[in-house]
Each structure stands twice: as C-alpha cells, then as structure tokens.
Write a protein that holds these residues in place. Structure first.
Motif, short mmCIF file in Angstrom:
data_model
loop_
_atom_site.label_atom_id
_atom_site.label_comp_id
_atom_site.label_asym_id
_atom_site.label_seq_id
_atom_site.Cartn_x
_atom_site.Cartn_y
_atom_site.Cartn_z
N ASN A 31 -13.61 -7.81 1.63
CA ASN A 31 -12.25 -7.61 2.14
C ASN A 31 -11.84 -8.73 3.08
O ASN A 31 -11.28 -8.50 4.17
CB ASN A 31 -12.12 -6.25 2.81
CG ASN A 31 -11.95 -5.13 1.78
OD1 ASN A 31 -11.35 -5.34 0.74
ND2 ASN A 31 -12.49 -3.97 2.08
N GLU B 94 -4.39 0.93 8.56
CA GLU B 94 -4.01 -0.46 8.28
C GLU B 94 -3.16 -1.03 9.43
O GLU B 94 -3.38 -2.17 9.86
CB GLU B 94 -3.20 -0.54 6.97
CG GLU B 94 -3.99 -0.27 5.71
CD GLU B 94 -4.74 -1.48 5.22
OE1 GLU B 94 -4.80 -2.50 5.94
OE2 GLU B 94 -5.29 -1.40 4.10
N LYS C 186 0.87 -1.18 0.00
CA LYS C 186 0.00 0.00 0.00
C LYS C 186 0.91 1.23 0.00
O LYS C 186 1.76 1.38 0.89
CB LYS C 186 -0.90 0.00 1.24
CG LYS C 186 -1.80 -1.23 1.36
CD LYS C 186 -2.87 -1.24 0.30
CE LYS C 186 -3.87 -2.36 0.51
NZ LYS C 186 -4.78 -2.09 1.64
N ASP D 265 -7.29 -5.28 4.18
CA ASP D 265 -7.75 -3.96 3.76
C ASP D 265 -8.55 -3.22 4.84
O ASP D 265 -9.78 -3.14 4.78
CB ASP D 265 -8.57 -4.06 2.48
CG ASP D 265 -7.73 -4.45 1.28
OD1 ASP D 265 -6.49 -4.42 1.40
OD2 ASP D 265 -8.30 -4.79 0.23
#
Length: 282
Positions: free
Chosen positions: A140, A49, A35, A152
């Motif tokens: 997710n 996250e 990410k 996620d």
C-alpha cells in the motif's frame, strides 16, 4: 480534505482491492480514486482513510490529496459488471476521493531504496494508527516522481469497530516484523520524540473535524458526531507518546542479519538486477 468535488465520468473500477474503488473524473478536471461508502467495509473505512491520511500529511508524510467526492450513480450506467453496479447504486451522495497519481508504480523494496529515517517515520506512523495493511505482501505504497507515497488506510484504527474494547485493543503491541520497510533498518524510537510532540490535541481536533458528520452519526454509545471525534482524539493522543515502546521488529532488522525468510526468494530472483535497471523501474 477541505475541497468538495462532483463526479462527471466514471472511468473504470480498480479490482485489486476488496473495496473495489473506482477511477472517476470530477468537475475540477481532476481524476480521483474513489472509495465508496456502499462498499462492504462501510463508512468506517472512509473515516479511517480521512483521519489516518490527514494525520500522516501533517506529520510530513506523502499522502495523495483527499477530497469530499459527490457521486451520482447515473454517470456509471455503462459499467457492465452487475456487482459493481450494485456497489455504485448504494454509494450515491458523499464518498471519499484520493488524488490519482498518473504513472505511479507499486512499491517494490528491492527496486526502490528508502532511507532509514523515512522508513522509521512510516513504521512509527503505522504503529500510531494501528495499520495492519502495510506488509511486504501488500505494501500500500506507491512510487511517484521517485518519492514514496502512502495510500489505503481504510484498515487502520481497527479498534473503532468495537469502541468498548478500544482502549485495550489500542494498548496491544504493534507487530512490524513483516512491514514492507523492514529491510531498511527502521528505528521508530529515534523519531518518536519529534513525531509524538507534533500529535497535539489541536492537531487531532483539526484532523477529526474533517470527517463528515454523516459518517459518524448513529455510532452506538455516542450521542453526537463530536463525541465520536473526541473518542478518536483521546485515543490517538494517549497512544502517541509511548507507541514506539509497543513496536516489535524482526530480529533480522535489529541485528542487521541477512534478509528474513519471506524476502529471500525476492533477493534470489532479483540478484542479477543492476543499479541501472533499478533506477529505470522507478
């Protein structure tokens, strides 16, 4: 998230998500979904996250390992998409890596059954972190080696986008009526006592300490990164004991009526599937 790795080969972008993460190989011979800090969601998505993912892991939920991922855009010069190139060039330095689970499949509630206790734990956890991105439209969750894995969490902790109004936002009801696990009769209140007792000040201090300083600096209203960490710790700590009282479930879940309207097309479309088909798809 105690390890730091360095990217050595950019493999491919993942275009399913709005942040366009990428699959990248690292110097530890591992492969990660990265990410990027330069994505439109910015560094707060990475903070979410880390805090949500590491908190979930400590509560006994399966979350792929997170690592500090050092990325040099030079390794992705062969990427032909100019928009992705712009994203990668804006993301040099420290990013977030999530262990890539090879062979995993996207969660389908009609193929992979989840027991009520696990469903209850996931719903309680999502309520705690204010996760608005675990619906049947976008679960997710992955199935890997017949186990459920959570991924996620960048859209969780949504209140940190406006700290002055965070206490009021965090106190609102959590609508779980279209949660991806509603058909498995979750009962968050049944697991609330055990889980809330584990969300201690020490645990939250440990989790928030994993967020790199550079993702917390210059936050309006705070003098230091540790002040921001304390805000996350205080809000989550205050939320945990009674968050189960703020969860709203669909009536069909509580009363064990037929599946909700949104699920019926799936049920009809999968009516002919046998148990053997379901096991083979995991």
């Amino acid at each position: 998230m105690v390890r730091e790795v360095t990217g050595i080969r950019y493999v491919t972008p993942l275009r399913e998500g709005g942040s366009v993460p990428g699959v990248v190989e690292a110097d530890d011979l591992g492969t990660y979904v990265v990410k990027f800090v330069g994505a439109a969601q910015g560094r707060k998505a990475l903070v979410a996250e880390v805090i949500a993912g590491e908190l979930g892991r400590r509560l006994g939920l399966r979350v792929p390992e997170l690592v500090r991922f050092v990325f040099d855009p030079v390794i992705a010069l062969g990427e032909p998409d100019q928009e992705i190139q712009d994203l990668l060039k804006a993301s040099g330095g420290l990013n977030l890596g999530m262990d890539f689970l090879p062979g995993s499949l996207g969660f389908d509630p009609l193929v992979f059954p989840v027991d009520a206790e696990e469903a209850s734990r996931v719903v309680w956890f999502d309520a705690l972190i204010g996760n608005v991105d675990r619906s049947w439209r976008n679960p997710n969750m992955l199935v890997w080696h017949r186990d459920l894995w959570l991924i996620d969490h960048g859209a969780s902790l949504i209140w940190h986008h406006n700290w002055p109004s965070a206490p009021a936002a965090a106190a609102r009801l959590y609508d779980a009526s279209d949660h991806a696990l509603t058909r498995f009769s979750p009962d968050p209140a049944a697991v609330a006592g055990e889980l809330a007792a584990r969300v201690t000040e020490d645990l939250l201090t440990e989790v928030t300490a994993l967020v790199p300083d550079e993702w917390l600096v210059d936050e309006p209203g705070f003098d230091t990164p540790d002040d921001v960490r304390a805000a996350y710790r205080d809000l989550l700590g205050a939320r945990a004991p009674r968050v189960h009282e703020r969860i709203t479930l669909a009536p069909s879940v509580r009363e064990k009526q037929p599946p909700p309207e949104w699920l019926r097309p799936w049920v009809e479309g999968h009516a002919g599937r046998s148990d053997a088909d379901g096991r083979g798809a995991r």
